[in-house]
Design a protein around this motif. Structure first.
Motif, PDB file in Angstrom:
ATOM      1  N   TYR A   1      20.214 -82.248  22.770  1.00  0.00           N
ATOM      2  CA  TYR A   1      20.594 -81.887  24.135  1.00  0.00           C
ATOM      3  C   TYR A   1      22.092 -81.618  24.314  1.00  0.00           C
ATOM      4  O   TYR A   1      22.522 -81.320  25.433  1.00  0.00           O
ATOM      5  CB  TYR A   1      20.180 -83.005  25.104  1.00  0.00           C
ATOM      6  N   GLU A   2      22.869 -81.712  23.257  1.00  0.00           N
ATOM      7  CA  GLU A   2      24.323 -81.607  23.401  1.00  0.00           C
ATOM      8  C   GLU A   2      24.748 -80.269  24.011  1.00  0.00           C
ATOM      9  O   GLU A   2      25.621 -80.219  24.878  1.00  0.00           O
ATOM     10  CB  GLU A   2      25.000 -81.795  22.042  1.00  0.00           C
ATOM     11  N   ASP A   3      24.158 -79.160  23.580  1.00  0.00           N
ATOM     12  CA  ASP A   3      24.559 -77.845  24.088  1.00  0.00           C
ATOM     13  C   ASP A   3      24.343 -77.714  25.584  1.00  0.00           C
ATOM     14  O   ASP A   3      25.129 -77.070  26.291  1.00  0.00           O
ATOM     15  CB  ASP A   3      23.779 -76.743  23.356  1.00  0.00           C
ATOM     16  N   ARG A   4      23.278 -78.322  26.104  1.00  0.00           N
ATOM     17  CA  ARG A   4      22.951 -78.185  27.518  1.00  0.00           C
ATOM     18  C   ARG A   4      23.637 -79.234  28.397  1.00  0.00           C
ATOM     19  O   ARG A   4      23.986 -78.957  29.543  1.00  0.00           O
ATOM     20  CB  ARG A   4      21.433 -78.278  27.702  1.00  0.00           C
ATOM     21  N   PHE A   5      23.832 -80.435  27.843  1.00  0.00           N
ATOM     22  CA  PHE A   5      24.317 -81.547  28.675  1.00  0.00           C
ATOM     23  C   PHE A   5      25.583 -82.195  28.098  1.00  0.00           C
ATOM     24  O   PHE A   5      25.758 -83.409  28.180  1.00  0.00           O
ATOM     25  CB  PHE A   5      23.222 -82.608  28.823  1.00  0.00           C
ATOM     26  N   LYS A   6      26.428 -81.398  27.509  1.00  0.00           N
ATOM     27  CA  LYS A   6      27.617 -81.951  26.855  1.00  0.00           C
ATOM     28  C   LYS A   6      28.482 -82.768  27.807  1.00  0.00           C
ATOM     29  O   LYS A   6      29.031 -83.809  27.440  1.00  0.00           O
ATOM     30  CB  LYS A   6      28.443 -80.805  26.245  1.00  0.00           C
ATOM     31  N   GLU A   7      28.611 -82.278  29.049  1.00  0.00           N
ATOM     32  CA  GLU A   7      29.430 -82.991  30.035  1.00  0.00           C
ATOM     33  C   GLU A   7      28.875 -84.383  30.317  1.00  0.00           C
ATOM     34  O   GLU A   7      29.616 -85.329  30.550  1.00  0.00           O
ATOM     35  CB  GLU A   7      29.512 -82.185  31.338  1.00  0.00           C
ATOM     36  N   ALA A   8      27.545 -84.523  30.290  1.00  0.00           N
ATOM     37  CA  ALA A   8      26.925 -85.822  30.555  1.00  0.00           C
ATOM     38  C   ALA A   8      27.180 -86.798  29.410  1.00  0.00           C
ATOM     39  O   ALA A   8      27.145 -88.016  29.598  1.00  0.00           O
ATOM     40  CB  ALA A   8      25.427 -85.663  30.769  1.00  0.00           C
ATOM     41  N   PHE A   9      27.457 -86.278  28.192  1.00  0.00           N
ATOM     42  CA  PHE A   9      27.669 -87.123  27.011  1.00  0.00           C
ATOM     43  C   PHE A   9      29.148 -87.376  26.734  1.00  0.00           C
ATOM     44  O   PHE A   9      29.483 -87.990  25.718  1.00  0.00           O
ATOM     45  CB  PHE A   9      27.047 -86.455  25.777  1.00  0.00           C
ATOM     46  N   ARG A  10      30.014 -86.867  27.616  1.00  0.00           N
ATOM     47  CA  ARG A  10      31.441 -87.006  27.370  1.00  0.00           C
ATOM     48  C   ARG A  10      31.824 -88.488  27.225  1.00  0.00           C
ATOM     49  O   ARG A  10      31.421 -89.322  28.016  1.00  0.00           O
ATOM     50  CB  ARG A  10      32.237 -86.367  28.502  1.00  0.00           C
ATOM     51  N   GLY A  11      32.593 -88.768  26.172  1.00  0.00           N
ATOM     52  CA  GLY A  11      33.026 -90.147  25.902  1.00  0.00           C
ATOM     53  C   GLY A  11      32.247 -90.800  24.777  1.00  0.00           C
ATOM     54  O   GLY A  11      32.708 -91.790  24.202  1.00  0.00           O
ATOM     55  N   VAL A  12      31.056 -90.265  24.465  1.00  0.00           N
ATOM     56  CA  VAL A  12      30.247 -90.856  23.384  1.00  0.00           C
ATOM     57  C   VAL A  12      29.776 -89.780  22.406  1.00  0.00           C
ATOM     58  O   VAL A  12      28.826 -89.985  21.657  1.00  0.00           O
ATOM     59  CB  VAL A  12      29.039 -91.638  23.950  1.00  0.00           C
TER      60      VAL A  12
END
Length: 730
Positions: free
Chosen positions: A150-161
């Protein structure tokens, strides 16, 4: 006991780590002098002093180490040796309690070791801790797959980890435990993410409007409209008024004073009256007005500079909503007006009698502030939007994580259950070990107290002296001395001190006996029943053959103790360079040590030491191979002489008390020549060629060599050894 020893960057161990592993209760280490044996004993004695060397204990529990080497001899063969306390035999009840406590402590230690084995594994890297580590690694890998998916679609949600498996897995498990956001369809989340995450905007700072009230107030100052002239009731005032040259006269007054009251134009002298009229004309009232004009000029200049700085700050602001072109135009107009006003004020200052009217800046300031206020309104709208986006982003991020953890729900629930089980096991084992450790400490304290009640140093003196007497050492003995008779000294039969007159062999022997009894005792009143390991390094360096047999016999008795589960002696290391001593001490006629022994050889390779392990006794095998060639009927005629010489060298040189000439004299004729030839190497220790070393060989000559070889053992009293070695092997 010790399971592994690693020696690195110590003394001659400079070629990488030398490792003794899978050690057993009985361990033999053979090596020539200078090969690095004593270094091994020193590392075992004090591993903490060697930064890159390690000693690994079974269950991670170190035992007391008793090390006999030349350091021990030097430290303990003093005028007064510390007494060795041993348990007495008078109080049977106390001794039984000591024995019971010792068994209880050993059982507790076994429980600790078993629990630690479950907790950490045999080598400290397994068990429940390894299970926990493996479980975590597997879980992290599973979570990382979700991140990759899911990184390409939700990268902002994973910021910091994004860059850490551990952090991502922790976040994912935390969201699983606490996330209560609504569960939204994946396609909806993707659509919202494409807009809300499209551009990461930030809040903007509002612009400051111009503060120009001070300048505007100065523009209306009455002094600008006032004609500042001198006093009118002075005689010359009419002339000045008629000519309108008050400012000119004021300027000339300065030159008049510099010219000693002579007119600066016609150079004629004037009287005091004229001077007084001039000064009276420009009185205090005139000077106050002039000072007021100067103050106004300074204030206007200062406030104008402040407005210019405010304009510069507004122009430099990174605000996309500001009409910079219009602001620059208006700012230029304002700066021009203020510059003209400064000129007008300067003229007023030079010509106080003139009237000055300033260009008003009120309107242009209002126009500029209108531009700034318009930009601020748009900034406020922008910030309100940003605040809403922050809230929307937070909601979206929570819903994204909720969707991801829902998809991995089975994995997360399984991990939670397994982690709880293994964590509970670790906590239970840890608490259990701590409780047993405390119980062990309490019982050890009680044991030491009981030992102090029944210990004595005298039994050791009696035992050592009995042993010395039985072996024929009757010209010296051990005696107690010092305060409380708790020290030992070596004395002669007449009571005089014998320490300085003992031979090297006698000194070595008595210190070895001291060490031997220390193994079953302690130099303090407690600690006698401590579990311990023993290291014996080259105990026969200066001993003759008789004592060599005695020491070998005593050490073999220690092997019996090591194999006794109830004994305090748990492990032993024997290091030597002496081939015959090694053969004697490793002799196991009943084959009772076979599965409890390791064999090692330490040798110099180039300029550093290496250690090699062997499944069987390598020294015994080497000596046996020489005899195997003698027993072989198809032996080589060319090499048999050298084989016989090597056997004699190995055997008789070790004995040390053999006179080669006496044995040679037992032979006559050609047998004597053969005997002398066989002993040449033994005599001078060289393997170089000698004239008497070579005899032409044929089958008959070989037979004569073998006959003389056998007879050498017979005339020297060692025929039993010959018979044992020549007998056929099965």
């Amino acid at each position: 006991m010790i399971e592994q020893i690693s020696i690195d960057t110590v003394a001659s161990y400079t070629g990488g780590a030398a490792v003794l592993t899978q050690l057993r209760p009985i361990n033999f280490i053979f090596g020539a002098n200078g090969s690095g044996k004593t270094t091994i004993s020193r590392v075992i004695a004090k591993p903490e002093t060697y930064a890159r060397s390690t000693v690994n204990w079974a269950g991670g529990t170190p035992l007391e180490c008793l090390v006999y080497n030349r350091d021990f001899v030097e430290e303990n063969f003093t005028a007064r040796m510390r007494g060795i306390f041993t348990l007495g035999h008078d109080n049977a009840e106390t001794l039984q309690r000591i024995d019971d406590l010792k068994k209880e402590i050993d059982e507790i230690q076994k429980t600790i070791r078993d629990r630690r084995h479950i907790l950490e594994g045999a080598d400290g890297t397994g068990g429940k801790r390894k299970e926990h580590s493996d479980l975590t690694a597997t879980f992290q890998e599973a979570c990382w797959k979700s991140k990759t998916q899911y990184e390409d679609r939700f990268k902002e949600a994973f910021r910091g980890v994004l860059n850490s498996r551990a952090n991502f897995a922790d976040r994912m498990f935390g969201e699983f435990e606490s996330n209560t956001a609504s569960l939204k369809p994946l396609n909806e989340l993707e659509a919202r993410a494409s807009t809300i995450f499209a551009e990461a905007k930030v809040r903007l700072d509002r612009l400051s409007v111009l503060e120009a009230s001070d300048v505007i107030a100065l523009e209306a100052d009455p002094i600008l409209e006032k004609r500042v002239v001198g006093k009118e009731d002075v005689s010359i005032s009419d002339m000045i008024k008629r000519l309108g040259n008050s400012d000119w006269v004021k300027q000339g007054l300065g030159f008049f004073r510099q010219n000693d009251d002579h007119c600066p134009f016609c150079q004629q002298a004037t009287d005091d009256k004229f001077r007084r009229h001039l000064e009276d004309y420009f009185d205090e009232s005139y000077q106050r007005d002039v000072d007021a004009i100067s103050r106004l000029a300074a204030a206007y200049s200062e406030h104008s500079n402040s407005i210019s700085r405010q304009l510069d700050h507004a122009m430099a602001a990174q605000v996309e909503y500001l009409d910079r072109i219009l602001l620059e135009q208006k700012a230029e107009v304002l700066r021009t007006k203020m510059a003209l006003n400064i000129q007008h004020i300067a003229r007023k200052k030079t010509e106080p009698s003139s009237k000055v009217e300033l260009e008003t800046v009120r309107q242009i300031v209002d126009e500029i502030n209108a531009i700034l206020s318009d930009a601020n309104g748009k900034v406020d709208e922008h910030n309100t939007l940003i605040d809403n986006i922050v809230a929307e982003r937070a909601i979206l991020i929570a819903e994204i994580w909720r969707c991801i953890v829902e998809e991995a729900k089975i994995t997360l629930e399984g991990y939670k259950t397994a982690r709880h089980a293994v964590s509970s096991a670790i906590q239970g084992l840890t608490r259990g070990i701590e409780a047993k450790e405390q119980e062990k400490r309490d019982k050890s304290t009680a044991l030491r107290e009981l030992e102090r009640q029944v210990t004595s140093v005298q039994p050791t003196v009696n035992a050592i002296n009995t042993l010395l007497d039985s072996f024929g050492f009757r010209n010296f003995k051990l005696a107690t001395s010092g305060e409380g008779d708790q020290l030992y000294t070596v004395i002669r039969g007449d009571g005089s001190e014998a320490r300085e007159t003992l031979s090297e062999g006698e000194k070595t022997f008595i210190v070895f006996l001291y060490f031997y009894y220390l193994i079953s005792g302690s130099v303090s009143e407690s600690g006698i029943t401590n579990n311990r390991i023993v290291v014996i390094d080259d105990p026969v360096s200066s001993l003759d053959s008789d004592v060599l047999f005695i020491v070998s016999s005593l050490i073999r008795k220690l092997f019996t103790k090591v194999l006794d589960q109830s004994s305090t002696l748990k492990q032993i290391f024997v290091l030597t360079h002496n081939i015959y001593f090694h053969k004697e001490v490793t002799f196991d006629p009943k084959k009772q040590w076979q599965t409890k022994i390791t064999f090692w050889v330490v040798r110099k390779k180039e300029d550093y030491s290496v250690i090699e392990g062997h499944a069987q006794n390598p020294i015994q095998t080497s000596y046996e191979m020489l005899w195997q060639e003698v027993r072989n009927e198809n032996r080589s005629i060319l090499t048999i002489q050298n084989t016989l010489r090597r056997i004699l060298e190995n055997y008789f040189t070790i004995l040390g008390n053999m006179d080669k000439d006496d044995i040679v004299n037992e032979f006559a004729g050609q047998e004597q020549q053969i005997c002398n030839s066989l002993f040449s190497w033994v005599n001078d220790g060289s393997h170089s060629a000698h004239e008497d070393l070579y005899l032409a060989c044929d089958a008959a000559t070989v037979d004569r060599f073998l006959q003389v070889f056998k007879k050498i053992f017979e005339v020297s009293g060692h025929s039993a050894h010959y018979d044992m070695m020549i007998a056929p092997r099965h």
